[in-house]
Design a protein around this motif. Structure first.
Motif, PDB file in Angstrom:
ATOM      1  N   ILE A 296       0.866  -1.177   0.000  1.00  0.00           N
ATOM      2  CA  ILE A 296       0.000   0.000   0.000  1.00  0.00           C
ATOM      3  C   ILE A 296       0.903   1.228   0.000  1.00  0.00           C
ATOM      4  O   ILE A 296       1.744   1.399   0.893  1.00  0.00           O
ATOM      5  N   LEU A 297       0.743   2.060  -1.005  1.00  0.00           N
ATOM      6  CA  LEU A 297       1.548   3.270  -1.145  1.00  0.00           C
ATOM      7  C   LEU A 297       0.692   4.476  -0.795  1.00  0.00           C
ATOM      8  O   LEU A 297      -0.388   4.672  -1.375  1.00  0.00           O
ATOM      9  N   THR A 298       1.143   5.262   0.145  1.00  0.00           N
ATOM     10  CA  THR A 298       0.504   6.544   0.406  1.00  0.00           C
ATOM     11  C   THR A 298       1.228   7.576  -0.429  1.00  0.00           C
ATOM     12  O   THR A 298       2.459   7.688  -0.373  1.00  0.00           O
ATOM     13  N   ALA A 299       0.470   8.300  -1.238  1.00  0.00           N
ATOM     14  CA  ALA A 299       1.057   9.225  -2.208  1.00  0.00           C
ATOM     15  C   ALA A 299       0.355  10.569  -2.122  1.00  0.00           C
ATOM     16  O   ALA A 299      -0.695  10.706  -1.489  1.00  0.00           O
TER      17      ALA A 299
ATOM     18  N   LEU B 264      -2.473   3.918  -3.037  1.00  0.00           N
ATOM     19  CA  LEU B 264      -2.344   3.059  -4.195  1.00  0.00           C
ATOM     20  C   LEU B 264      -1.928   1.668  -3.733  1.00  0.00           C
ATOM     21  O   LEU B 264      -1.327   1.506  -2.670  1.00  0.00           O
ATOM     22  N   HIS B 265      -2.231   0.678  -4.553  1.00  0.00           N
ATOM     23  CA  HIS B 265      -1.797  -0.683  -4.280  1.00  0.00           C
ATOM     24  C   HIS B 265      -0.838  -1.112  -5.386  1.00  0.00           C
ATOM     25  O   HIS B 265      -1.130  -0.942  -6.576  1.00  0.00           O
TER      26      HIS B 265
ATOM     27  N   ASN C 195       4.385  -6.368  -6.506  1.00  0.00           N
ATOM     28  CA  ASN C 195       5.699  -6.535  -7.130  1.00  0.00           C
ATOM     29  C   ASN C 195       5.808  -7.831  -7.924  1.00  0.00           C
ATOM     30  O   ASN C 195       6.749  -8.004  -8.701  1.00  0.00           O
ATOM     31  N   ALA C 196       4.879  -8.749  -7.742  1.00  0.00           N
ATOM     32  CA  ALA C 196       4.912 -10.020  -8.473  1.00  0.00           C
ATOM     33  C   ALA C 196       4.266  -9.895  -9.844  1.00  0.00           C
ATOM     34  O   ALA C 196       4.724 -10.497 -10.816  1.00  0.00           O
ATOM     35  N   THR C 197       3.210  -9.091  -9.930  1.00  0.00           N
ATOM     36  CA  THR C 197       2.466  -8.955 -11.189  1.00  0.00           C
ATOM     37  C   THR C 197       2.642  -7.591 -11.839  1.00  0.00           C
ATOM     38  O   THR C 197       2.152  -7.367 -12.940  1.00  0.00           O
ATOM     39  N   SER C 198       3.314  -6.674 -11.161  1.00  0.00           N
ATOM     40  CA  SER C 198       3.530  -5.297 -11.643  1.00  0.00           C
ATOM     41  C   SER C 198       2.216  -4.560 -11.863  1.00  0.00           C
ATOM     42  O   SER C 198       2.108  -3.701 -12.737  1.00  0.00           O
ATOM     43  N   GLU C 199       1.229  -4.863 -11.043  1.00  0.00           N
ATOM     44  CA  GLU C 199      -0.044  -4.152 -11.130  1.00  0.00           C
ATOM     45  C   GLU C 199      -0.058  -2.973 -10.166  1.00  0.00           C
ATOM     46  O   GLU C 199       0.356  -3.101  -9.011  1.00  0.00           O
ATOM     47  N   LEU C 200      -0.551  -1.853 -10.647  1.00  0.00           N
ATOM     48  CA  LEU C 200      -0.700  -0.644  -9.849  1.00  0.00           C
ATOM     49  C   LEU C 200      -2.169  -0.242  -9.897  1.00  0.00           C
ATOM     50  O   LEU C 200      -2.695   0.075 -10.972  1.00  0.00           O
ATOM     51  N   THR C 201      -2.825  -0.287  -8.759  1.00  0.00           N
ATOM     52  CA  THR C 201      -4.269  -0.054  -8.726  1.00  0.00           C
ATOM     53  C   THR C 201      -4.624   0.973  -7.656  1.00  0.00           C
ATOM     54  O   THR C 201      -3.828   1.282  -6.761  1.00  0.00           O
ATOM     55  N   SER C 202      -5.836   1.479  -7.757  1.00  0.00           N
ATOM     56  CA  SER C 202      -6.371   2.364  -6.728  1.00  0.00           C
ATOM     57  C   SER C 202      -6.761   1.534  -5.520  1.00  0.00           C
ATOM     58  O   SER C 202      -6.742   0.296  -5.554  1.00  0.00           O
ATOM     59  N   GLU C 203      -7.166   2.213  -4.466  1.00  0.00           N
ATOM     60  CA  GLU C 203      -7.573   1.517  -3.249  1.00  0.00           C
ATOM     61  C   GLU C 203      -8.794   0.632  -3.492  1.00  0.00           C
ATOM     62  O   GLU C 203      -8.970  -0.398  -2.849  1.00  0.00           O
ATOM     63  N   SER C 204      -9.594   1.018  -4.469  1.00  0.00           N
ATOM     64  CA  SER C 204     -10.795   0.230  -4.783  1.00  0.00           C
ATOM     65  C   SER C 204     -10.506  -0.900  -5.753  1.00  0.00           C
ATOM     66  O   SER C 204     -11.409  -1.662  -6.107  1.00  0.00           O
TER      67      SER C 204
ATOM     68  N   PHE D 166      11.622   4.536  -8.382  1.00  0.00           N
ATOM     69  CA  PHE D 166      10.282   4.023  -8.097  1.00  0.00           C
ATOM     70  C   PHE D 166       9.285   5.175  -7.990  1.00  0.00           C
ATOM     71  O   PHE D 166       8.223   5.169  -8.629  1.00  0.00           O
ATOM     72  N   ALA D 167       9.637   6.186  -7.208  1.00  0.00           N
ATOM     73  CA  ALA D 167       8.735   7.324  -7.010  1.00  0.00           C
ATOM     74  C   ALA D 167       8.549   8.107  -8.303  1.00  0.00           C
ATOM     75  O   ALA D 167       7.433   8.525  -8.638  1.00  0.00           O
ATOM     76  N   ALA D 168       9.652   8.313  -9.051  1.00  0.00           N
ATOM     77  CA  ALA D 168       9.555   9.072 -10.304  1.00  0.00           C
ATOM     78  C   ALA D 168       8.723   8.319 -11.338  1.00  0.00           C
ATOM     79  O   ALA D 168       7.935   8.926 -12.076  1.00  0.00           O
ATOM     80  N   GLY D 169       8.875   6.994 -11.390  1.00  0.00           N
ATOM     81  CA  GLY D 169       8.093   6.212 -12.338  1.00  0.00           C
ATOM     82  C   GLY D 169       6.616   6.249 -12.037  1.00  0.00           C
ATOM     83  O   GLY D 169       5.784   6.387 -12.950  1.00  0.00           O
ATOM     84  N   ILE D 170       6.260   6.148 -10.771  1.00  0.00           N
ATOM     85  CA  ILE D 170       4.842   6.192 -10.403  1.00  0.00           C
ATOM     86  C   ILE D 170       4.266   7.585 -10.628  1.00  0.00           C
ATOM     87  O   ILE D 170       3.125   7.742 -11.079  1.00  0.00           O
ATOM     88  N   GLU D 171       5.056   8.623 -10.353  1.00  0.00           N
ATOM     89  CA  GLU D 171       4.564   9.967 -10.649  1.00  0.00           C
ATOM     90  C   GLU D 171       4.334  10.141 -12.145  1.00  0.00           C
ATOM     91  O   GLU D 171       3.347  10.747 -12.573  1.00  0.00           O
ATOM     92  N   PHE D 172       5.249   9.615 -12.965  1.00  0.00           N
ATOM     93  CA  PHE D 172       5.090   9.713 -14.414  1.00  0.00           C
ATOM     94  C   PHE D 172       3.799   9.049 -14.871  1.00  0.00           C
ATOM     95  O   PHE D 172       3.078   9.565 -15.737  1.00  0.00           O
TER      96      PHE D 172
END
Length: 453
Positions: free
Chosen positions: A5-8, A19-20, A23-32, A402-408
């Motif tokens: 769980i990433l607090t951003a 955000l969720h 690292n196994a599936t490289s999925e980035l999702t919202s809290e929902s 990691f942070a720069a990639g997620i911001e992008f």
């Protein structure tokens, strides 16, 4: 494997989001659970070999052939990975013909790349010259490359490297070179030779300055400015650019200390997101790879080690045909797991077994690390305290990417990670306690965690 769980926060208005990340599936999702990144076409990927002492890796005809000429060097750099490696008997020009004559017995298809390694490779120029010429004649389409400290370059060697089609990396830490060791740019003749080679090869993008980051040379922006000023080339390529691994006590001395982690991450993140490290290969390639891992849903199971030497088609050899763990060791050295770095001989390639390495999946904490897709397990043969310190360096080096990639991808900057990782790694930039997530607390604006360049 682990979900985090990433607090951003949104830099435009300071609002927070959770955000969720898996690292196994490289999925980035919202809290929902809604995907935050539109996936590109996902290509099936084979699992990487999980190499270890118990599950060794075979080798095959190489696509990447790394030839170790020997470990002698005219410099003694402070954190050189080879500094305390036991030396095998030196090779010489008399070994070249037998090596070349034997290639057909184990190189069954032309390699894509042939790399010439030292020590300092140009110490071995009398051996390297006939060897490279024979390799070029035999494999005319192979990319030839060499990394040198530049101190032994001259007009004759420059001309030869150019004619042979070499790509050249000049090992130099820019403003941090005095920490590393001698500086060839301080010698007028050596400087002139380096700059002359840069002028010859830069138009074909066949040369770079290869710098390493350490606690005394932490600013990639300063490194980039140094080489732009040196060459007058705004696009000067800067190879390497990662934080040093701790191969020995010198590497430990130049590693980050506990009180320096957040300052380094702040600085590195600021320089990445403002483009001040755009020429640095480690930043550009790792950021692109991480972004693409999320876009393509790259499974962690497909990840090999960062060096690529855990691939069957990547081989390091010396001129006597000894197959080695990698180009930075010798046939006389032993890995921390107790196995010899001499893992076989080209005369019996089928019997070669890489058993000195430990794939990240065999490490205690790598599978549950959010930086896995960026770090790829650090050095595959380190163990014990040297591994621990290298892991700490690699984590703090990966966090800004990691942070720069997620911001992008999302416009949101993560600042806190919750999941199965050490408590001291959860606070990315050192200020999450000041804005601890709370559903009852209204969003508030806070500054982007940066340090002035």
């Amino acid at each position: 494997m682990t979900k985090f769980i990433l607090t951003a926060f949104n830099p435009a208005n300071g609002q927070r989001a959770r955000l969720h990340y898996d690292n196994a599936t490289s999925e980035l999702t919202s809290e929902s659970g809604e995907s935050l990144v539109q996936a590109v076409e996902v290509v099936a990927r084979a699992n990487a070999p999980a190499v270890s002492k118990q599950t060794p890796l075979a080798k095959s005809s190489p696509r990447v052939l790394k030839i170790s000429l020997g470990l002698s060097c005219n410099y003694a750099c402070e954190y050189c990975s080879q500094r305390f490696v036991p030396r095998a008997d030196e090779t010489n020009p008399g070994d070249v013909q037998a090596f070349v004559d034997g290639l057909d017995s184990w190189v069954t298809s032309p390699p894509e790349k042939v790399e010439f390694w030292g020590g300092e490779p140009l110490v071995y120029i009398k051996t390297m010259r006939p060897l490279a010429e024979a390799i070029r004649s035999k494999f005319p389409n192979a990319e030839l490359s060499v990394i040198t400290n530049g101190s032994l370059l001259n007009d004759e060697i420059n001309d030869w490297l150019d004619r042979m089609g070499f790509s050249v990396g000049i090992s130099h830490d820019g403003p941090g070179q005095p920490v590393r060791g001698p500086d060839p740019l301080q010698d007028p003749e050596q400087r002139a030779a380096i700059m002359a080679l840069y002028a010859r090869l830069a138009p074909q993008r066949r040369i770079s300055f290869n710098a390493m980051v350490n606690r005394e040379n932490a600013s990639r922006a300063a490194i980039q400015r140094f080489f732009i000023e040196l060459t007058g080339d705004p696009a000067v390529p800067i190879g390497e650019g990662s934080f040093v691994d701790a191969y020995d006590e010198g590497g430990i001395a130049h590693s980050l200390r506990p009180g320096e982690l957040h300052a380094y991450r702040n600085l590195a993140f600021h320089e990445i997101r403002t483009g001040q490290a755009a020429n640095v290969q480690a930043v550009s390639s790792k950021t692109a790879s991480f972004v693409n891992s999320i876009r393509s849903r790259r499974p962690a199971s497909s990840l090999g080690q960062k060096c690529g030497m855990d691939k069957t088609e990547s081989i390091a050899v010396d001129l006597r045909g000894n197959v080695l763990t990698c180009q930075n060791v010798s046939a006389a050295s032993t890995a921390p797991n107790g196995q010899p770095h001499h893992i076989g001989h080209v005369s019996d390639l089928a019997a070669v077994k890489l058993n000195t390495a430990t794939h990240w999946s065999k490490r205690e904490n790598c599978p549950s690390c959010p930086m896995l897709q960026i770090c790829q397990g650090s050095c595959m043969f380190l163990e014990g305290p040297l591994w621990d310190r290298s892991c700490d360096n690699a984590f703090s080096d990966a966090v800004p990417i990691f942070a720069a990639g997620i911001e992008f991808l999302t416009g949101l900057v993560p600042f806190h990670i919750e999941g199965e990782l050490r408590d001291d790694r959860k606070d990315i930039f050192g200020f999450s306690e000041q804005v601890k997530p709370s559903r009852d607390r209204p969003p508030r604006v806070f500054p982007i965690p940066v340090v002035a360049a």
